[in-house]
Design a protein around this motif. Structure first.
Motif, PDB file in Angstrom:
ATOM      1  N   VAL A 158       0.844  -1.199   0.000  1.00  0.00           N
ATOM      2  CA  VAL A 158       0.000   0.000   0.000  1.00  0.00           C
ATOM      3  C   VAL A 158       0.879   1.249   0.000  1.00  0.00           C
ATOM      4  CG1 VAL A 158      -1.952   1.143   1.091  1.00  0.00           C
ATOM      5  CG2 VAL A 158      -1.687  -1.326   1.330  1.00  0.00           C
ATOM      6  N   VAL A 159       1.999   1.188   0.703  1.00  0.00           N
ATOM      7  CA  VAL A 159       2.943   2.305   0.700  1.00  0.00           C
ATOM      8  C   VAL A 159       3.626   2.413  -0.663  1.00  0.00           C
ATOM      9  CG1 VAL A 159       5.040   3.246   1.749  1.00  0.00           C
ATOM     10  CG2 VAL A 159       3.348   2.084   3.177  1.00  0.00           C
ATOM     11  N   ASP A 160       3.985   1.281  -1.257  1.00  0.00           N
ATOM     12  CA  ASP A 160       4.851   1.272  -2.434  1.00  0.00           C
ATOM     13  C   ASP A 160       4.131   1.408  -3.771  1.00  0.00           C
ATOM     14  OD1 ASP A 160       6.909   0.859  -0.670  1.00  0.00           O
ATOM     15  OD2 ASP A 160       7.031  -1.299  -1.016  1.00  0.00           O
ATOM     16  N   CYS A 161       2.918   0.852  -3.866  1.00  0.00           N
ATOM     17  CA  CYS A 161       2.305   0.740  -5.184  1.00  0.00           C
ATOM     18  C   CYS A 161       1.887   2.070  -5.768  1.00  0.00           C
ATOM     19  CB  CYS A 161       1.082  -0.186  -5.123  1.00  0.00           C
ATOM     20  SG  CYS A 161       1.522  -1.928  -5.092  1.00  0.00           S
ATOM     21  N   VAL A 162       1.563   3.028  -4.924  1.00  0.00           N
ATOM     22  CA  VAL A 162       1.108   4.330  -5.415  1.00  0.00           C
ATOM     23  C   VAL A 162       2.135   5.370  -5.010  1.00  0.00           C
ATOM     24  CG1 VAL A 162      -0.749   6.029  -5.360  1.00  0.00           C
ATOM     25  CG2 VAL A 162      -1.273   3.591  -5.150  1.00  0.00           C
ATOM     26  N   PRO A 163       2.657   6.140  -5.945  1.00  0.00           N
ATOM     27  CA  PRO A 163       3.612   7.184  -5.566  1.00  0.00           C
ATOM     28  C   PRO A 163       2.994   8.143  -4.555  1.00  0.00           C
ATOM     29  CG  PRO A 163       3.535   6.914  -7.959  1.00  0.00           C
ATOM     30  CD  PRO A 163       2.409   6.107  -7.396  1.00  0.00           C
ATOM     31  N   LEU A 216      -1.825   7.718   3.980  1.00  0.00           N
ATOM     32  CA  LEU A 216      -2.232   7.153   5.263  1.00  0.00           C
ATOM     33  C   LEU A 216      -1.377   5.945   5.635  1.00  0.00           C
ATOM     34  CD1 LEU A 216      -6.112   7.363   4.811  1.00  0.00           C
ATOM     35  CD2 LEU A 216      -4.760   8.669   6.459  1.00  0.00           C
ATOM     36  N   ALA A 217      -1.046   5.116   4.641  1.00  0.00           N
ATOM     37  CA  ALA A 217      -0.220   3.930   4.910  1.00  0.00           C
ATOM     38  C   ALA A 217       1.158   4.322   5.412  1.00  0.00           C
ATOM     39  CB  ALA A 217      -0.099   3.080   3.647  1.00  0.00           C
ATOM     40  N   ARG A 218       1.710   5.404   4.860  1.00  0.00           N
ATOM     41  CA  ARG A 218       3.023   5.860   5.318  1.00  0.00           C
ATOM     42  C   ARG A 218       2.952   6.305   6.770  1.00  0.00           C
ATOM     43  NH1 ARG A 218       7.955   4.673   4.505  1.00  0.00           N
ATOM     44  NH2 ARG A 218       7.691   4.367   6.731  1.00  0.00           N
TER      45      ARG A 218
END
Length: 357
Positions: free
Chosen positions: A204-209, A312-314
């Protein structure tokens, strides 16, 4: 804040109010024993700094309060690395359905609760079924007839219909299928089915810039900025479809702001208009629970929902979370497509059974 001096060492405090929302490391005096200070350290997110007291939320979700005059050293530290690998993948699938429902319940807390054995009666003035239903988890401590009668009476006293949240799954054994069949035979009807999805947090952190993020709604932000806050502002609430009735705003804020450690994300709209996109995340130990992800109908297919989730994931990863869950209706094809790209899969299903009385 000026540096403090303890003993022969010089303390260094390198944080200010501008570090609100950042991950910090802080050392403070816990007590004085035999004339000497006893120190304690905490690492977490600096969530508030008011009235001479700092609040740091650690990776377990515990809020640690520190008086300014007890703080001897502090600095901002890099975000926590997102835990990856097979362990996180296995963990999100291995958690039991009852435990995951309890975690989700803590992340969406009712304003009034009462235990009934292992069941929990929940009410919040009718704001969402989730906060106004019986969380079924184990034995109610009474024969079923008596337990249902007690639930009916409890909700009748509050002027609410009676719902039981029932967990089902074809692939799991720790669900409420037997109770579900019994309720169906008694005439309890099904309302509002949902899927509970889980995933490792890292994708979730990685897939979307990650888009530019600013810490407060007071900042000048373009429509592509994601604002992070600890409270749902007016623009956030104006986009959230469950608070169309102003009379529900107070109880809605209580439920939305409840939970161990809650973050709200807002992509602002034009001045005076509802937010373009919003989302909510509650951190509970290893788990980050996502919800209320909404995008204006004229702004969809621009990646805003993914940007909100990634931001939010970050924030959740910075607090030590490495697993994620969310609830979604099974016919929400657009949301399901996004969640599939982010690595989510169905853990179990649930629906509500409504009393025939």
């Amino acid at each position: 804040m000026a540096d403090n001096t303890i003993g022969h060492g010089r303390a260094e405090i390198h944080i200010t109010h501008a570090d609100l929302g950042r991950r910090v490391s802080a050392r403070r005096i816990l007590e004085i024993a035999e004339g000497r200070p006893v120190f304690g350290d905490v690492v977490g997110v600096l969530t508030s700094w008011d009235g001479g007291v700092l609040t740091v939320v650690d990776r377990t979700g515990a809020a640690v309060q520190i008086r300014e005059n007890a703080l001897v050293a502090a600095k901002a530290v890099p975000p926590a690395p997102v835990r990856r690998g097979r362990g996180a993948v296995a963990a999100h699938r291995a958690v039991g359905a009852p435990e995951l429902q309890r975690i989700a319940g803590r992340g969406w807390p009712a304003t009034t609760t009462e235990p009934l054995g292992a069941w929990t009666l929940r009410a919040a003035a009718g704001f969402t079924r989730r906060a106004n239903s019986v969380l079924v988890s184990g034995d109610p401590g009474l024969p079923l007839d008596q337990a249902l009668e007690r639930a009916v009476d409890w909700y009748r006293e509050r002027g609410l219909p009676v719902y039981l949240q029932i967990t089902t799954s074809e692939a799991r054994e720790d669900t409420d299928d037997a109770l579900d069949a019994e309720l169906a035979a008694r005439g309890w009807t099904v309302e509002q089915a949902a899927l509970l999805l889980t995933a490792p947090l890292a994708p979730v952190v990685d897939c979307v810039p990650t888009v530019p993020t600013v810490p407060t709604a007071a900042s000048t932000a373009t429509p592509h900025h994601v604002l992070l806050s600890r409270e749902p502002g007016d623009a956030w609430l104006s986009r959230y479809h469950h608070v169309a009735d102003p009379a529900r705003a107070r109880v809605a804020r209580a439920v939305l702001g409840g939970g161990p450690s809650v973050w709200f994300a807002t992509v602002p709209g034009p001045e005076g208009e509802p937010a373009t996109a919003i989302g909510r995340c509650v951190v509970d130990g290893r788990w980050a629970g996502f919800g209320a992800v909404e995008v204006g109908s004229d702004q969809r297919r621009r990646g805003l929902a993914g940007a909100v989730m990634a931001t939010l994931a970050r924030a959740a990863a910075d607090e030590g979370a490495d697993l994620a869950y969310l609830q979604v209706e099974p016919d929400n094809d657009g949301a399901l497509a996004l969640y599939d790209r982010l690595g989510f899969s169905t853990h179990h299903r649930y629906h509500y059974r409504r009393s025939p009385s």
